[in-house]
Enzyme design. Structure first.
Site, mmCIF file in Angstrom:
data_model
loop_
_atom_site.group_PDB
_atom_site.id
_atom_site.type_symbol
_atom_site.label_atom_id
_atom_site.label_comp_id
_atom_site.label_asym_id
_atom_site.label_seq_id
_atom_site.Cartn_x
_atom_site.Cartn_y
_atom_site.Cartn_z
ATOM 1 N N CYS A 215 105.677 -24.004 171.095
ATOM 2 C CA CYS A 215 105.389 -24.880 169.960
ATOM 3 C C CYS A 215 106.618 -25.621 169.449
ATOM 4 O O CYS A 215 106.497 -26.503 168.598
ATOM 5 C CB CYS A 215 104.752 -24.072 168.844
ATOM 6 S SG CYS A 215 103.290 -23.174 169.411
ATOM 7 N N HIS B 290 106.993 -24.680 159.567
ATOM 8 C CA HIS B 290 106.153 -24.353 160.721
ATOM 9 C C HIS B 290 104.783 -23.915 160.223
ATOM 10 O O HIS B 290 103.762 -24.371 160.733
ATOM 11 C CB HIS B 290 106.826 -23.256 161.542
ATOM 12 C CG HIS B 290 106.144 -22.976 162.839
ATOM 13 N ND1 HIS B 290 105.928 -23.953 163.788
ATOM 14 C CD2 HIS B 290 105.609 -21.831 163.347
ATOM 15 C CE1 HIS B 290 105.301 -23.421 164.831
ATOM 16 N NE2 HIS B 290 105.091 -22.137 164.582
ATOM 17 N N GLU C 5 109.138 -17.118 157.516
ATOM 18 C CA GLU C 5 109.726 -18.434 157.275
ATOM 19 C C GLU C 5 110.104 -18.594 155.809
ATOM 20 O O GLU C 5 111.154 -19.160 155.482
ATOM 21 C CB GLU C 5 108.766 -19.536 157.706
ATOM 22 C CG GLU C 5 109.382 -20.927 157.660
ATOM 23 C CD GLU C 5 108.511 -22.000 158.292
ATOM 24 O OE1 GLU C 5 109.020 -23.118 158.497
ATOM 25 O OE2 GLU C 5 107.321 -21.737 158.576
ATOM 26 N N LYS D 90 100.099 -28.420 158.858
ATOM 27 C CA LYS D 90 99.140 -27.783 159.769
ATOM 28 C C LYS D 90 97.872 -27.374 159.034
ATOM 29 O O LYS D 90 96.841 -27.128 159.675
ATOM 30 C CB LYS D 90 99.771 -26.556 160.434
ATOM 31 C CG LYS D 90 100.825 -26.864 161.487
ATOM 32 C CD LYS D 90 101.303 -25.595 162.156
ATOM 33 C CE LYS D 90 102.356 -25.876 163.232
ATOM 34 N NZ LYS D 90 103.656 -26.244 162.657
ATOM 35 N N HIS E 230 97.216 -26.623 164.388
ATOM 36 C CA HIS E 230 98.455 -26.380 165.133
ATOM 37 C C HIS E 230 98.398 -27.127 166.455
ATOM 38 O O HIS E 230 97.625 -26.795 167.345
ATOM 39 C CB HIS E 230 98.641 -24.886 165.363
ATOM 40 C CG HIS E 230 99.999 -24.520 165.871
ATOM 41 N ND1 HIS E 230 100.956 -25.469 166.209
ATOM 42 C CD2 HIS E 230 100.581 -23.313 166.108
ATOM 43 C CE1 HIS E 230 102.055 -24.856 166.622
ATOM 44 N NE2 HIS E 230 101.841 -23.553 166.565
ATOM 45 N N PHE F 108 106.296 -19.389 170.659
ATOM 46 C CA PHE F 108 106.216 -18.119 171.362
ATOM 47 C C PHE F 108 107.420 -17.984 172.297
ATOM 48 O O PHE F 108 107.843 -18.952 172.932
ATOM 49 C CB PHE F 108 104.934 -18.048 172.195
ATOM 50 C CG PHE F 108 103.688 -17.772 171.404
ATOM 51 C CD1 PHE F 108 103.725 -17.541 170.045
ATOM 52 C CD2 PHE F 108 102.452 -17.728 172.037
ATOM 53 C CE1 PHE F 108 102.568 -17.270 169.319
ATOM 54 C CE2 PHE F 108 101.290 -17.461 171.330
ATOM 55 C CZ PHE F 108 101.348 -17.234 169.976
#
Length: 420
Positions: free
Chosen positions: A166, A306, A317, A338, A343, A406
């Site tokens: 991502c 994110h 975060e 998002k 996403h 990831f």
């Protein structure tokens, strides 16, 4: 060696909330969700029945019908975003040195839809032997979008793909930024695309328990920083930015959206899918980006986080932001777009970078939607300004965009108002 200054002169976007930059931006400011029941395959056997799909896009408006059939959907979207961005930049390609214009384009997964289609067809006809399409491999390989963009325009500068889940398209922007400021190119077409809304994509993320299963209320399923969040909402789309060396842009009278001033990269070194619970990698990447930009924490007014709407990710975060920004964390606007776009996986970084620089240009911060006052997570510090539910006008001198992937891949890009 004196580093060149890098500015953004063109934008292109195909997203679940708009098929152009203008439509996307306006819908984000108005808190529009792109989530809806999936139309691209039968979801009856999946746990999740919805996603944020691109809607009403006329691909043939941009691409030749014969050409488009030879491209996976993620490459189609990538091409369209690049065509929009190059047009928006106002470059006269007849006057440009195409040896000095490159393409760096990110993707997280690549042609998974074409892979699924081809292998399913083969499995149904296995007795006939391996009768694959000659376009099978060129449709699925992850690097092919940047290749097609380069060929379409004749750009012969640096040409490659970044793959870091991502964080892929944020890494593409970071690489493009560094290529230009080192004087190796005049301009780079940089961005990212993804289209993984298929049985393999949805079923695979369902197996990991990563996706929301709020099938009765898709538009409110992506709810970052809310107690009832239950996973991310998968999305598809593409975003593209034209990064250009400042003097080159000025010489041709280009419109400048904002200046890109820094980038940061780090690794969590913790887990293949979960972020570090204390936000160590996120903290390191934001610190690196600020140092690269020559900015202090108090210089930043907005963070496009994110913020995927997962329990561990949102909390880690938030902890990182508080560690990096200290008291200034409470003066920032924070938002997760998002909550509206879903996403976008490998396209997330480019689209969210675009949103971030538009906030800088227009002095308005898009919201984090779907938060209710009675849906508070005790682990979240709600004294931070998450820009819940409504866009907020404010001066945005500089802003950062975070993307984490990831594998523990973290990337951060920094934009500020352009000043001569």
């Amino acid at each position: 060696m004196e580093l060149k200054r890098v500015v953004v002169t063109g934008l292109g976007a195909v997203t679940p909330v708009g098929n152009t930059v203008e439509e996307t931006w306006n819908n984000l400011l108005n808190g529009v969700s792109g989530a809806a029941p999936i139309t691209q395959f039968d979801t009856s056997k999946c746990k999740t029945h919805f996603a944020c799909e691109v809607k009403g896009l006329d691909i043939n408006q941009y691409l030749d019908r014969k050409e488009s059939r030879r491209l996976d959907r993620y490459t189609q979207l990538a091409m369209i975003s690049a065509i929009q961005a190059v047009a928006d930049s106002g470059m006269d390609l007849e006057k440009e040195d195409k040896n000095r214009i490159g393409v760096v384009y990110g993707v997280g997964i690549g042609g998974i839809r074409s892979f699924e289609d081809e292998v399913t067809y083969y499995a149904q006809h296995i007795e006939d032997g391996p009768k694959f399409s000659p376009f099978f491999i060129p449709k699925i390989i992850a690097d092919i979008a940047s290749g097609h963009i380069s060929i379409h325009f004749g750009f012969r500068g640096p040409n490659y793909t970044t793959i870091s889940a991502c964080a892929s398209s944020s890494n593409a922007l970071a690489d493009a930024f560094n290529i230009i400021r080192l004087g190796k190119a005049n301009a780079i077409v940089a961005g990212g695309a993804e289209s993984a809304i298929c049985m393999c994509g949805v079923g695979g993320f369902n197996a990991m328990k990563a996706l929301s299963t709020r099938n009765d209320d898709p538009q409110r399923a992506s709810r970052p920083f809310s107690a009832s969040r239950d996973g991310f909402v998968m999305a598809e789309g593409a975003g593209c930015l034209i990064l250009e060396e400042l003097e080159h842009a000025k010489a041709r009278g280009a419109r400048i959206y904002a200046e890109m001033v820094g980038e940061g990269e780090s690794g969590d070194a913790y887990h293949i899918t979960a972020s570090h619970p204390e936000g160590l990698g996120a903290k390191l990447v934001m610190q690196a980006a600020l140092e690269d930009a020559g900015l202090e924490p108090e210089d930043i007014d907005y963070i496009n986080v994110h913020g995927t709407s997962t329990h561990v990710g949102d909390i880690s975060e938030m902890k990182a932001i508080k560690d990096v920004f200290g008291d200034n964390a409470y003066k920032l606007n924070i938002s997760s777009t998002k909550s509206m776009t879903g996403h976008l996986l490998g396209a997330a970084g480019a689209i969210e970078a675009m949103i971030t620089l538009l906030a800088v240009k227009n002095d308005i911060v898009p919201p984090t939607i779907n938060h209710d006052e009675d849906d508070k997570d005790p682990e979240i510090d709600y004294n931070l300004n998450f820009t819940f539910n409504k866009a907020q006008k404010r001066e945005v001198r500089a802003a950062i965009s975070n993307t984490f992937g990831f594998g523990g891949h973290n990337a951060c890009v920094v934009f500020k108002k352009y000043a001569k």
